[in-house]
Design a protein around this motif. Structure first.
Motif, PDB file in Angstrom:
ATOM      1  N   LEU A   1     -10.612   3.864   0.214  1.00 37.20           N
ATOM      2  CA  LEU A   1      -9.817   4.849   0.021  1.00 37.20           C
ATOM      3  C   LEU A   1     -10.388   5.520  -1.007  1.00 37.20           C
ATOM      4  O   LEU A   1      -9.979   6.761  -1.214  1.00 37.20           O
ATOM      5  N   ALA A   2     -11.275   4.907  -1.935  1.00 37.32           N
ATOM      6  CA  ALA A   2     -11.920   5.619  -3.182  1.00 37.32           C
ATOM      7  C   ALA A   2     -13.114   6.455  -2.610  1.00 37.32           C
ATOM      8  O   ALA A   2     -13.476   7.385  -3.356  1.00 37.32           O
TER       9      ALA A   2
ATOM     10  N   ILE B   1      -5.547  10.850  -3.496  1.00 38.00           N
ATOM     11  CA  ILE B   1      -5.773   9.446  -3.066  1.00 38.00           C
ATOM     12  C   ILE B   1      -7.016   8.624  -3.652  1.00 38.00           C
ATOM     13  O   ILE B   1      -7.052   7.762  -3.941  1.00 38.00           O
TER      14      ILE B   1
ATOM     15  N   CYS C   1      -6.754   8.140  -7.341  1.00 33.57           N
ATOM     16  CA  CYS C   1      -5.908   7.161  -7.689  1.00 33.57           C
ATOM     17  C   CYS C   1      -6.576   5.804  -7.260  1.00 33.57           C
ATOM     18  O   CYS C   1      -6.398   4.753  -7.856  1.00 33.57           O
ATOM     19  N   ALA C   2      -7.095   5.921  -6.133  1.00 34.84           N
ATOM     20  CA  ALA C   2      -7.633   4.479  -5.514  1.00 34.84           C
ATOM     21  C   ALA C   2      -8.978   3.806  -6.425  1.00 34.84           C
ATOM     22  O   ALA C   2      -9.169   2.866  -6.726  1.00 34.84           O
TER      23      ALA C   2
ATOM     24  N   TRP D   1       2.276   1.784  -3.328  1.00 36.01           N
ATOM     25  CA  TRP D   1       1.161   2.592  -4.148  1.00 36.01           C
ATOM     26  C   TRP D   1       1.132   3.995  -3.919  1.00 36.01           C
ATOM     27  O   TRP D   1       0.921   4.997  -4.535  1.00 36.01           O
TER      28      TRP D   1
ATOM     29  N   MET E   1       0.889  -1.213   0.044  1.00 37.40           N
ATOM     30  CA  MET E   1       0.073  -0.082   0.141  1.00 37.40           C
ATOM     31  C   MET E   1       0.731   1.384  -0.059  1.00 37.40           C
ATOM     32  O   MET E   1       0.685   2.128  -0.672  1.00 37.40           O
TER      33      MET E   1
ATOM     34  N   MET F   1      -8.585  -0.436  -0.774  1.00 32.03           N
ATOM     35  CA  MET F   1      -8.560   0.653  -2.117  1.00 32.03           C
ATOM     36  C   MET F   1     -10.039   1.223  -2.089  1.00 32.03           C
ATOM     37  O   MET F   1     -10.361   2.379  -2.442  1.00 32.03           O
TER      38      MET F   1
END
Length: 603
Positions: A248-249, A296, A299-300, A204, A201, A245
């Motif tokens: 995080l999205a 973040i 990208c997530a 990333w 993570m 992810m």
């Protein structure tokens, strides 16, 4: 050289099309940890032997100290707990001079070139940092040194958190540094596979998001997922990677409070979402700044889409949505296989509880009017395995709830004495648990490892034989919360009937939600009750027209969506009673939308 078939866009920078995370991580190899720690130890020895400061201990932190380092140069934080510091305010005033002393020693001949070449030295209000290159060990590290006060030597964590609430953000930062050892140990205790996921993570974050902050935030996200799963040593990294992810999205709904470590509301007003409190410090929200959060999330979302494309390409089923499910397994199959009790299991449960009920009616030296079976067993919402049952014993010769309150200690003594002296394998093994001011708790087992129950035995007054529900609600209105607790068992039969009216498919959805809560929410601390979840599901069923059939997966997702934001949850039961007659709603209920619900469990 290994080749990979054409496939979807690579998940992360540096990966190939069609390459899995496991294949990618296998290329990383291993670093020479012994050499890294030898270089750090050289710095620590220098600080101990050459800096004229009395040192209690020195602790390694940063990615190396927490075993989450993934790139070179790695970073290490060195926390120097100084005996000369007497308090946190003392630390704030003396840190500058301590850093000046350390800087002067690093610039002096006492720092031997063989220990490593020091790059540009930078100072902040709290630390001194530099790039250290050691040619004989072939190591390069980013070193940051913090002089700190050993506050936990003199106070426990609770008292420290209380003290922090009285200070400014600048002083709180000093307190946070003093708590660094808790942060380090919290991350270090996780198994190596959790650390591997953290490294992935953080890779990333650095290579794809390309921000320099947020490493500790990412580590806490992974730790939260590991704790929520029951702290396993093994798991599917790809599934967990995609799940984190997905969180995080959409950081706007993220809330991680660490109730198993402390009760944050005891020390501060909990921030609005997004919030991820530091597991070592309730005063610190480790969410990155707004701009970083936007990057973040963007990208997530891309990574989640690519992860799903990769699974389709590899012909893998979707990741399990609940702990214990198989990849690609349907919720309906999971309910039937793991959640819903079999007919044989239900029969054994009923037999056991019937025997306890018979005992209470005929062997307890009490004049018993009836025994009502509540809890998940009584309402037919029990999950396979351990269940709970409330046995409400309506005792004759009780005149009122006040009379019940006065006689409760005697009633509990009579029941306890009867069970302890006369049970003796009456039906299975009955082990006594806690005794409260209104009931007895037992563990009931029939001797099979997967067949045991928590039994609460509650003496009560059958108030509904002499008063209507509305009259009882009016009476309760003038009572304290503690006094109302004695009224609750009086409504046990009404609660049971209310839940049992739902069709079997609704009960199975209740079981699924309760299973989810058991394995993912209540694993460390019981944060949510079964009855609350039952009412949320039944409310959803009634709001949708009380159908006998529906798509379980869709309704499960909708119920989970409700539970993501309890601040806007509003559930009333106008067909049962007018809540406004008995309950004073808070002023801020006006901000709720009229089609939303708030939980009301007064009856």
């Amino acid at each position: 050289m290994t080749t990979y078939q054409p496939g979807p866009e690579p998940l992360l920078p540096g990966m190939k099309r069609g390459q899995t995370l496991q294949q990618f991580m296998a290329q990383w190899g291993t670093s020479d940890g012994m050499k890294t720690h030898e270089l750090i130890d050289r710095v620590i020895r220098f600080l101990r032997n050459n800096v004229p400061v009395s040192v209690a201990k020195i602790v390694k932190g940063g990615s190396i100290g927490r075993n989450t380092s993934f790139c070179s140069p790695s970073d290490v934080d060195i926390f120097v707990f100084c005996n000369d510091l007497r308090s946190v305010p003392d630390m704030k005033t003396q840190t500058s001079s301590l850093l000046h002393i350390i800087r002067s020693k690093l610039d002096s001949p006492q720092w031997l070139p063989s220990a490593g070449a020091i790059g540009t030295v930078e100072c902040t209000d709290h630390s001194i940092s530099f790039l250290l290159t050691c040619y004989d060990l072939e190591q390069q590290l980013m070193i940051q040194i913090f002089p700190v006060y050993d506050i936990l030597k003199y106070k426990n964590e609770h008292d420290v958190y209380i003290d922090m609430g009285e200070h400014s953000d600048a002083v709180k930062k000093c307190y946070s540094l003093c708590l660094a050892e808790i942060q380090i140990e919290f991350i270090k205790r996780a198994p190596s596979k959790v650390h591997s996921l953290m490294k992935l993570m953080k890779y990333w974050l650095k290579e794809d998001v390309q921000i320099d902050t947020g490493s500790y935030f990412i580590e806490t996200m992974v730790m939260h997922r590991w704790q929520r799963a029951g702290k396993p040593n093994d798991f599917n990294i790809s599934d967990w990677f995609e799940e984190i992810m997905t969180q995080l999205a959409d950081l706007s709904s993220l809330s991680i409070i660490w109730e198993d470590r402390y009760t944050a509301s005891n020390y501060r007003i909990v921030p609005t979402k997004p919030v991820v409190l530091d597991p070592a410090n309730p005063h610190e929200n480790v969410i990155p700044d707004r701009r970083s959060c936007a990057e973040i999330m963007e990208c997530a979302r891309i990574v989640v889409s690519r992860s799903q494309q990769l699974k389709n390409y590899l012909k893998e089923g979707p990741a399990p949505i609940i702990e214990g499910m198989g990849r690609g397994e349907s919720l309906q199959h999971f309910i039937q296989d793991k959640v819903q009790p079999s007919s044989d299991f239900r029969r054994k449960c009923d037999h056991l509880v019937d025997r306890v009920t018979y005992f209470l009616q005929h062997h307890a030296h009490l004049s018993v009017n009836m025994v009502v079976r509540g809890g998940s067993l009584g309402k037919s919402t029990n999950v396979f395995g351990k269940s709970d049952v409330d046995l409400v014993v309506f005792v004759n010769n009780i005149k009122s709830v006040e009379d019940l309150s006065m006689k409760m200690p005697v009633l509990l003594n009579i029941l306890e004495e009867a069970l302890n002296s006369k049970w003796t394998d009456f039906a299975g093994c009955l082990e006594q648990g806690n005794r409260s001011d209104r009931g007895l708790q037992y563990n009931l087992s029939c001797g099979e490892s997967d067949h045991f129950h928590d039994v609460d035995i509650l003496p009560s007054f059958n108030i509904l034989r002499v008063k209507t529900p509305d009259e009882v609600f009016t009476e309760m209105k003038s009572k304290t919360d503690n006094e109302r607790r004695l009224y609750a068992p009086c409504f046990s039969q009404k609660q049971v009937d209310f839940v049992k009216q739902a069709p079997i498919k609704v009960k199975n959805l209740i079981r699924l939600v309760k299973y989810w809560a058991k394995v993912e929410v209540n694993r460390e601390v019981k944060a949510v009750t079964s009855f609350f979840l039952e009412l949320v599901v039944i409310s959803h069923w009634k709001k949708n027209g009380s159908p006998f059939d529906f798509v379980t997966q869709d309704w499960f997702r909708e119920v989970m969506t409700k539970l993501t934001d309890l601040t806007s949850l509003r559930i009333l039961w106008p067909d049962q009673y007018d809540a406004a007659l008995y309950y004073v709603f808070p002023y801020d209920h006006l901000r709720y939308k009229t089609d939303e619900y708030k939980m009301e469990e007064k009856s």
